[in-house]
Design a protein around this motif. Structure first.
Motif, PDB file in Angstrom:
ATOM      1  N   SER A 655     -34.788 -32.395  32.557  1.00 35.65           N
ATOM      2  CA  SER A 655     -35.167 -33.234  31.413  1.00 35.65           C
ATOM      3  C   SER A 655     -33.937 -33.891  30.813  1.00 35.65           C
ATOM      4  CB  SER A 655     -35.881 -32.407  30.341  1.00 35.65           C
ATOM      5  OG  SER A 655     -34.950 -31.573  29.653  1.00 35.65           O
ATOM      6  N   CYS A 656     -34.174 -34.992  30.144  1.00 40.49           N
ATOM      7  CA  CYS A 656     -33.157 -35.563  29.255  1.00 40.49           C
ATOM      8  C   CYS A 656     -33.379 -34.929  27.880  1.00 40.49           C
ATOM      9  CB  CYS A 656     -33.312 -37.090  29.191  1.00 40.49           C
ATOM     10  SG  CYS A 656     -34.898 -37.609  28.496  1.00 40.49           S
ATOM     11  N   VAL A 657     -32.621 -35.325  26.872  1.00 44.20           N
ATOM     12  CA  VAL A 657     -32.780 -34.682  25.559  1.00 44.20           C
ATOM     13  C   VAL A 657     -33.951 -35.254  24.773  1.00 44.20           C
ATOM     14  CG1 VAL A 657     -30.379 -33.999  25.383  1.00 44.20           C
ATOM     15  CG2 VAL A 657     -31.071 -36.228  24.524  1.00 44.20           C
ATOM     16  N   GLN A 659     -36.654 -37.585  22.501  1.00 46.29           N
ATOM     17  CA  GLN A 659     -36.624 -38.183  21.168  1.00 46.29           C
ATOM     18  C   GLN A 659     -35.977 -37.274  20.119  1.00 46.29           C
ATOM     19  OE1 GLN A 659     -40.585 -38.962  19.811  1.00 46.29           O
ATOM     20  NE2 GLN A 659     -41.094 -36.826  19.461  1.00 46.29           N
ATOM     21  N   THR A 660     -35.832 -35.987  20.429  1.00 50.79           N
ATOM     22  CA  THR A 660     -35.226 -35.070  19.459  1.00 50.79           C
ATOM     23  C   THR A 660     -33.794 -35.478  19.130  1.00 50.79           C
ATOM     24  OG1 THR A 660     -36.574 -33.294  20.393  1.00 50.79           O
ATOM     25  CG2 THR A 660     -34.731 -32.655  18.951  1.00 50.79           C
ATOM     26  N   TRP A 661     -33.048 -35.953  20.149  1.00 51.22           N
ATOM     27  CA  TRP A 661     -31.655 -36.313  19.954  1.00 51.22           C
ATOM     28  C   TRP A 661     -31.361 -37.775  20.299  1.00 51.22           C
ATOM     29  CZ3 TRP A 661     -28.170 -32.989  17.783  1.00 51.22           C
ATOM     30  CH2 TRP A 661     -28.526 -31.646  17.714  1.00 51.22           C
ATOM     31  N   CYS A 662     -32.037 -38.287  21.286  1.00 51.43           N
ATOM     32  CA  CYS A 662     -31.680 -39.615  21.794  1.00 51.43           C
ATOM     33  C   CYS A 662     -32.344 -40.734  20.991  1.00 51.43           C
ATOM     34  CB  CYS A 662     -32.088 -39.723  23.262  1.00 51.43           C
ATOM     35  SG  CYS A 662     -31.728 -41.336  23.995  1.00 51.43           S
ATOM     36  N   ARG A 663     -31.584 -41.773  20.663  1.00 47.66           N
ATOM     37  CA  ARG A 663     -32.135 -42.871  19.863  1.00 47.66           C
ATOM     38  C   ARG A 663     -33.096 -43.737  20.656  1.00 47.66           C
ATOM     39  NH1 ARG A 663     -28.256 -47.451  20.298  1.00 47.66           N
ATOM     40  NH2 ARG A 663     -26.644 -46.855  21.786  1.00 47.66           N
ATOM     41  N   TYR A 664     -33.134 -43.582  21.989  1.00 50.67           N
ATOM     42  CA  TYR A 664     -34.079 -44.341  22.801  1.00 50.67           C
ATOM     43  C   TYR A 664     -35.344 -43.544  23.115  1.00 50.67           C
ATOM     44  CZ  TYR A 664     -30.084 -47.400  23.684  1.00 50.67           C
ATOM     45  OH  TYR A 664     -29.021 -48.243  23.545  1.00 50.67           O
ATOM     46  N   GLY A 695     -37.522 -38.938  28.715  1.00 46.58           N
ATOM     47  CA  GLY A 695     -38.055 -39.228  27.398  1.00 46.58           C
ATOM     48  C   GLY A 695     -38.265 -40.696  27.102  1.00 46.58           C
ATOM     49  N   CYS A 696     -37.879 -41.586  28.031  1.00 40.16           N
ATOM     50  CA  CYS A 696     -38.123 -43.015  27.846  1.00 40.16           C
ATOM     51  C   CYS A 696     -37.950 -43.699  29.195  1.00 40.16           C
ATOM     52  CB  CYS A 696     -37.176 -43.626  26.808  1.00 40.16           C
ATOM     53  SG  CYS A 696     -35.474 -43.829  27.394  1.00 40.16           S
ATOM     54  N   ALA A 697     -38.147 -45.003  29.223  1.00 38.65           N
ATOM     55  CA  ALA A 697     -38.102 -45.758  30.478  1.00 38.65           C
ATOM     56  C   ALA A 697     -36.693 -45.876  31.055  1.00 38.65           C
ATOM     57  CB  ALA A 697     -38.696 -47.148  30.279  1.00 38.65           C
ATOM     58  N   ARG A 698     -35.668 -45.447  30.314  1.00 31.78           N
ATOM     59  CA  ARG A 698     -34.311 -45.476  30.852  1.00 31.78           C
ATOM     60  C   ARG A 698     -34.145 -44.457  31.980  1.00 31.78           C
ATOM     61  NH1 ARG A 698     -30.791 -48.177  27.211  1.00 31.78           N
ATOM     62  NH2 ARG A 698     -28.976 -47.049  27.958  1.00 31.78           N
ATOM     63  N   GLU A 699     -35.058 -43.458  32.030  1.00 27.59           N
ATOM     64  CA  GLU A 699     -35.173 -42.574  33.184  1.00 27.59           C
ATOM     65  C   GLU A 699     -33.926 -41.751  33.480  1.00 27.59           C
ATOM     66  OE1 GLU A 699     -36.844 -40.727  35.090  1.00 27.59           O
ATOM     67  OE2 GLU A 699     -37.101 -41.832  36.939  1.00 27.59           O
ATOM     68  N   CYS A 700     -33.335 -41.162  32.447  1.00 28.52           N
ATOM     69  CA  CYS A 700     -32.108 -40.391  32.649  1.00 28.52           C
ATOM     70  C   CYS A 700     -32.340 -39.113  33.466  1.00 28.52           C
ATOM     71  CB  CYS A 700     -31.479 -40.053  31.303  1.00 28.52           C
ATOM     72  SG  CYS A 700     -30.887 -41.506  30.409  1.00 28.52           S
TER      73      CYS A 700
END
Length: 865
Positions: A655-657, A659-664, A695-700
């Motif tokens: 997982s990425c972080v 919406q809890t931490w990431c502004r995107y 957590g978003c379309a940036r797909e980290c």
């Protein structure tokens, strides 16, 4: 800087798109790269890539993934490729081409493959900030950046193929997307009113807004010159932050015009049947820039490939001509199958239509039939599985009634035609003009026995891929017709496939390997010990169904222990020097400082090598077999459990972080990843399973390279399946979108259990999805629409797994009898294996491998002892 022709004749290719690359391959196939100097001037900063799959960039594919250019091929054939350096002028009298960089190249043969450019309607403010075209990778990069930083709503001008793909891309970027089409229906070239209506309903159900029968009058901007809306021809206004023009293309023929070559009234470099220009026998034109001898400019890749091959053959003094091409197409737009072939719009005199329409299901099928029963063409929307067969039958009288061909499978009166109904001259692969006879010949004359071998031999299936299903059917049918017994059994012990064995175990509640072998094995295998192929395969089936069939879910219980592969024998991964690695589960990659300290202390105390894995876990290498229970005990006491890195089961859910931490971030990806990993932990399957949640379309988190991946949207979650990041990478396909938490989990439950049920031994989900009849569409029908009526059973099987999960490490360390197996020597349980040694490296350890020598010369190994 000037380069002039020398003794070796020079071929200059202007343009390096899909058709240009095919031309280079055709030159190589005819040996012309060995006898000619070949120079390529490419305008874009990257060599040829798959423009047909351009939209897949927004699904996570990179420019490298889209590339069609094998640089090894370029080097092998001595091709001089100049990227980012387009031709700026052609001097036909001097036979030279000047590039933007100032390079001047003399030519003996010049081939123009300059493609096309996007048509932008001449409306006010068409060049305003926030206006884009949809044609190249650079266009997509610009759209992506603007959408993520400046826009909440986007509008696409054009409802054709690229327009719908552009709208889907905007929606995937989180924008409210609109489609504006001047024609009264979507895809007016490919489908009729009925097909357009079915397509419209399906697309609107996806949340896109469609405006047909209206044109764009003006782009509205703010004081800074940025887009704020559109004025339409019906007097209405549409608020939007960005506009993407996808209203068709025009031939790029300016270079030819300036060189004095004849062009068509509506554009296109005029050529003859051999793709030579009408004015100069030394100059050819191919692809979208060419006006063919039949007066058409072809915008599809298959005719471009045929033109490329014709030009190469003519240069090689071989007989070839291009007088026209099949305009049949099969597309998947926003997940919807759309296909048209032959006389799709019924322009032939006295033709008749046979139509099946189901507005509720978004299905529309139309066949155009001549008075004598000849199949002239057709349109398929929502279900295009029959496209390959129907297109190949075009121009002949089908062996069954036309109305039977449009009815859904299973419907009263419906019928399906297999490839055996096709004549040998039927074209199976329109991209490379490969006939059924050529495919049969690959099997009978060239001894090809698999689809990949036939692809390599004939090029069939290597273009758009729409013919691969029929290709596979033909290969199997031809092998069987040739008397080759196609044994589909799992191994020499079982005549059944893995899928069939799964059904036997589930239906009859067979809970031991020996019982299954004795009752359902081949005659000569019954009563025996089995083999290394079927034992772990059956062990996996029994483990995945254990709670349901009354078997033990613990893989080291009783008979199960003897069936396991090497890693499962000791619940750890065997390494090259005989030591093992230990990987505790870290759900979603989230770990506390205390957890990190425990792992660090264990690694320090046992002298283990530590490394962060690609799955967001910590791997500890170098444990001897007798140390494993001691390490597990400390991990279990600290709240850890087995990460199943050793098993054909779920590995990790990255997982990425979120919406809890990431502004995107738009959803809590960590929480979802943890929930999924804890739900599916320990699930035994035909091959390992990997997952991720972004957590978003940036797909980290790289979810689209996983067996099942999840990407957050503003409306929920998108579920992707069948990805693989290993030796044969495959991007996952979108199964369903904008799902709630409960909907997402339910679909993953169904997908995983259906995969476990139907996959072959050691078959990853990516391979399974490509192999299973019907592919993604069939899987979607089964797990989303419940077409087979088995979803309740699939969910029940997963529920049993979740309810009966137990950590294998904890189970082992609490059972003295099980602990007895964790020794290097049974007769000396306290003696460590003396072969397992280590040497220092970078403040850690590495295996000290025995030195392999011939005489006194060291060949391979590590430091001398």
């Amino acid at each position: 800087m000037t380069a002039t022709p020398g003794p070796t004749p020079t071929i200059v290719l202007i343009g390096h798109g899909m058709v240009g690359q095919r031309f280079l391959e055709a030159l190589a196939e005819r040996g012309l790269t060995a006898t000619h100097r070949v120079v390529v001037l490419c305008e874009e900063p990257r060599p040829a890539y798959d423009r047909v799959a351009l939209t897949s960039y927004f699904s996570g594919r990179t420019a490298e993934d889209l590339s069609l250019t094998d640089m090894g091929f370029i080097r092998e054939h001595g091709i001089e490729l100049h990227v980012g350096d387009p031709a700026s002028a052609v001097d036909r009298a001097a036979r030279t081409v000047t590039a933007r960089s100032g390079l001047v190249v003399g030519y003996d043969v010049l081939v123009l493959a300059t493609g096309s450019y996007p048509f932008v309607p001449p409306v006010p403010n068409k060049d305003a900030e926030g206006c884009f075209v949809y044609r190249t990778i650079d266009d997509l990069l610009a759209i992506e950046e603007y959408a993520r930083t400046r826009a909440a709503t986007g509008a696409v001008v054009g409802g054709g193929l690229l327009g719908l793909e552009a709208a889907g891309a905007l929606k995937g970027l989180g924008l409210n997307a609109h489609i504006v089409e001047f024609a009264p229906r979507l895809m007016p070239v490919q489908v009729d009113d009925g097909g357009g209506a079915a397509l419209l309903r399906t697309i609107e159900e996806m949340g896109l807004s469609v405006h047909t029968g209206v044109g764009t009058q003006e782009i509205v901007t703010d004081e800074a010159g940025a887009v704020t809306g559109m004025k339409l021809s019906d007097g209405s206004e549409l608020a939007t932050d960005m506009v993407v023009f996808s209203a068709g293309v025009r031939p790029r023929d300016q270079l030819a015009r300036e060189a004095g070559l004849t062009v068509g009234e509506r554009g296109g470099i005029a050529v003859d049947e051999r793709c030579r220009t009408l004015d100069d026998p030394h100059v050819f034109a191919i692809g979208e820039c060419a006006l063919a001898a039949d007066g058409r400019v072809y915008g599809l890749v298959a005719p471009g490939y045929e033109q490329a091959e014709t030009a190469a053959a003519t240069i090689a003094a071989d007989e070839a001509s291009f007088t026209g091409a099949d305009l049949s197409t099969k597309l998947k737009l926003l997940g919807v199958d759309v296909a048209s072939f032959g006389d799709a719009h019924g322009t032939t005199e006295d033709c008749l239509d046979v139509v099946y329409s189901d507005s509720r299901s978004g299905l529309y099928k139309k066949l155009v039939i001549g008075r004598d029963g000849t199949l002239l063409g057709g349109i398929l929307v929502g279900d295009a599985d029959a496209y390959g067969t129907l297109r190949a039958l075009t121009g002949s009288v089908p062996p069954i009634a036309p109305e039977s061909l449009v009815l859904p499978a299973g419907a009263s009166g419906g019928a399906q035609l297999g490839p055996s109904a096709l004549p040998d001259e039927a074209i199976i692969c329109s991209c490379h003009n490969v006939s059924k006879g050529a495919i049969r010949g690959a099997v009978t004359e060239h001894s090809c026995t698999t689809v990949p071998e036939v692809k390599k031999c004939t090029k069939a299936g290597t273009g758009c891929g729409s013919c691969v299903k029929v290709l596979g059917q033909l290969v199997t049918a031809e092998l069987e017709a040739s008397g080759v017994e196609v044994d589909k059994g799992l191994c020499g012990c079982f005549g059944q496939t893995r899928e069939e064995l799964y059904e036997i175990v589930l239906a009859l509640r067979v809970n031991t390997y020996q019982d299954l072998l004795d009752r359902y094995g081949r005659e000569d295998a019954r009563g025996g010990d089995g083999c290394d192929v079927c034992k772990p395969a059956v062990a996996s089936i029994i483990a995945s169904l254990a709670p349901t069939i009354g078997a033990s879910g613990y893989v080291l219980d009783g008979e199960q222990a003897a069936l396991q592969e090497t890693n499962d024998h000791f619940l750890a991964n065997l390494q090259k020097n005989g030591s093992y690695s230990v990987v505790p589960r870290i759900p979603g990659g989230e770990i506390t400082p205390e957890g990190l300290i425990v792992i660090g202390e264990i690694a320090r105390d046992f002298g283990l090598y530590t490394k962060i894995t690609g799955g967001q876990r910590i791997d500890m290498f170098g444990a001897r077999v007798e140390q494993l229970p001691l390490i597990w005990t400390r991990l279990v006491d600290a709240g850890f459990e087995s990460g199943h890195a050793y098993g054909k089961s779920l590995r990790t859910v990255k997982s990425c972080v979120g919406q809890t931490w990431c502004r995107y971030g738009v959803q809590d990806s960590v929480r979802m990843a943890i929930d999924l990993e804890l739900r599916y932990r320990g699930l035994r399957s035909p091959h390992k399973l990997k997952s991720a949640v972004s957590g978003c379309a940036r797909e980290c988190a790289e979810a689209q390279s996983k067996d099942f991946g999840v990407i957050a949207t503003s409306n929920g979650w998108n579920l992707y399946v069948g990805g693989n990041g290993g030796a044969t990478p495959r991007h996952a396909d979108l199964l369903a979108q904008d799902l709630s938490d409960a909907e997402l989990v339910r679909l993953i439950d169904r997908f995983l259990m259906f995969y476990i049920r139907t996959a072959d031994r050691l078959e990853r989900t990516s391979t399974w999805l490509d192999r299973i009849p019907g592919g993604l569409d069939h899987v979607r029908d089964v797990v989303v629409e419940d077409s087979l009526g088995i979803c309740e059973e699939l969910e029940s099987l997963m529920k049993d797994h979740v309810a009966h999960y137990a950590d294998e490490w904890a189970t082992t360390i609490n059972d003295p009898e099980k602990l007895a197996r964790f020794v290097s020597f049974v007769n000396a349980p306290d003696t460590p294996d003396p072969v397992v040694g280590f040497v220092p490296e970078r403040d850690q350890i590495k295996p000290d491998l025995p030195l392999l020598t011939i005489g006194h010369r060291p060949l391979e190994g590590s430091a001398q002892r």
